[in-house]
Design a protein around this motif. Sequence first.
Motif, PDB file in Angstrom:
ATOM      1  N   LEU A 171      70.686   5.569  52.983  1.00  0.00           N
ATOM      2  CA  LEU A 171      71.223   4.211  53.046  1.00  0.00           C
ATOM      3  C   LEU A 171      72.696   4.151  52.658  1.00  0.00           C
ATOM      4  N   GLU A 172      73.190   5.185  51.999  1.00  0.00           N
ATOM      5  CA  GLU A 172      74.575   5.183  51.516  1.00  0.00           C
ATOM      6  C   GLU A 172      75.548   5.845  52.494  1.00  0.00           C
ATOM      7  N   ALA A 173      75.057   6.797  53.269  1.00  0.00           N
ATOM      8  CA  ALA A 173      75.954   7.579  54.122  1.00  0.00           C
ATOM      9  C   ALA A 173      76.653   6.737  55.180  1.00  0.00           C
ATOM     10  N   GLU A 174      75.993   5.669  55.616  1.00  0.00           N
ATOM     11  CA  GLU A 174      76.547   4.852  56.697  1.00  0.00           C
ATOM     12  C   GLU A 174      77.957   4.359  56.382  1.00  0.00           C
ATOM     13  N   ARG A 175      78.156   3.894  55.171  1.00  0.00           N
ATOM     14  CA  ARG A 175      79.481   3.349  54.842  1.00  0.00           C
ATOM     15  C   ARG A 175      80.519   4.448  54.663  1.00  0.00           C
ATOM     16  N   PHE A 176      80.083   5.668  54.372  1.00  0.00           N
ATOM     17  CA  PHE A 176      81.037   6.757  54.239  1.00  0.00           C
ATOM     18  C   PHE A 176      81.596   7.201  55.598  1.00  0.00           C
ATOM     19  N   VAL A 177      80.784   7.129  56.617  1.00  0.00           N
ATOM     20  CA  VAL A 177      81.198   7.701  57.900  1.00  0.00           C
ATOM     21  C   VAL A 177      81.533   6.684  58.978  1.00  0.00           C
ATOM     22  N   THR A 178      81.188   5.414  58.786  1.00  0.00           N
ATOM     23  CA  THR A 178      81.419   4.451  59.873  1.00  0.00           C
ATOM     24  C   THR A 178      82.332   3.291  59.506  1.00  0.00           C
ATOM     25  N   THR A 179      82.882   3.279  58.286  1.00  0.00           N
ATOM     26  CA  THR A 179      83.761   2.166  57.909  1.00  0.00           C
ATOM     27  C   THR A 179      84.986   2.111  58.814  1.00  0.00           C
ATOM     28  N   ARG A 180      85.304   0.920  59.294  1.00  0.00           N
ATOM     29  CA  ARG A 180      86.464   0.713  60.154  1.00  0.00           C
ATOM     30  C   ARG A 180      87.584   0.077  59.336  1.00  0.00           C
ATOM     31  N   ALA A 181      88.767   0.596  59.463  1.00  0.00           N
ATOM     32  CA  ALA A 181      89.896   0.125  58.660  1.00  0.00           C
ATOM     33  C   ALA A 181      90.461  -1.187  59.192  1.00  0.00           C
ATOM     34  N   LEU A 182      90.716  -2.118  58.269  1.00  0.00           N
ATOM     35  CA  LEU A 182      91.496  -3.319  58.560  1.00  0.00           C
ATOM     36  C   LEU A 182      92.908  -3.170  58.013  1.00  0.00           C
TER      37      LEU A 182
END
Length: 235
Positions: free
Chosen positions: A98-109
């Motif tokens: 459940l944690e890995a998603e934010r490590f690899v898919t966060t999109r920069a603003l």
Amino acid sequence: MQDEIDFTSPRGRLAVRLRDVIERRWSAEVQAIGVHGSLAHGDDHDGSDVNLTVVTYRPGAGPRSALRKVDGVLVDLRVVSADEGLRQAQQLTPRWPLEAERFVTTRALHDPRGWFGRLRDAHLGRLAEARPPEFSGLARHDWQVASAAHSRAVRLAEWYETDAALVMIAESRLHAALVAGLLSRTYFRNAADAVKRTGLAGADVQELGGVLKQQAEELTARGKPVDGNLALLFE
């Protein structure tokens, strides 16, 4: 290739507004701002949240983490220092699926120094060096939680405590899904996605018991039984 963020949607417009406010108020403290979840995947819809990550140069700086509605949209604002964020990306826990998603898919603003790219590389590098026993050990932890919740659900159902039994079944399903994710090195977008993709969303008590039995056999085959003597507790 990642999908484009829909900045025309209410969630997309809100994310931009949040970014602009944070940049104005904490310009000297904030290193990067990004979104993950449905906005990052380009499939947000009415009812979706805005999952915003704010990266600061030092601990305790910038805005506070918060979870609240803004203009009818739930905003999950997470604030982390740059060093702490990278440390977390290199740490594997029982909640890794459940944690890995934010490590690899966060999109920069806002990310002039490419911090989110470093976050992704740090996490992927950690995965590359992780050995199977490490994931099996984490899976055993989740299996124990799933098994305990399943046992409670059975007992509560026998006492006709239906509502409480349903809560325990939901907990057991989720942790059984985490076991499946760890053993296959598969991460999920959220808890609902985890139980859906592992086929556990509609599993009743009996079906769930069968899944847990199969997982116990697989974990035993991977080097250590889920139930053993006292000596195994301290290995």
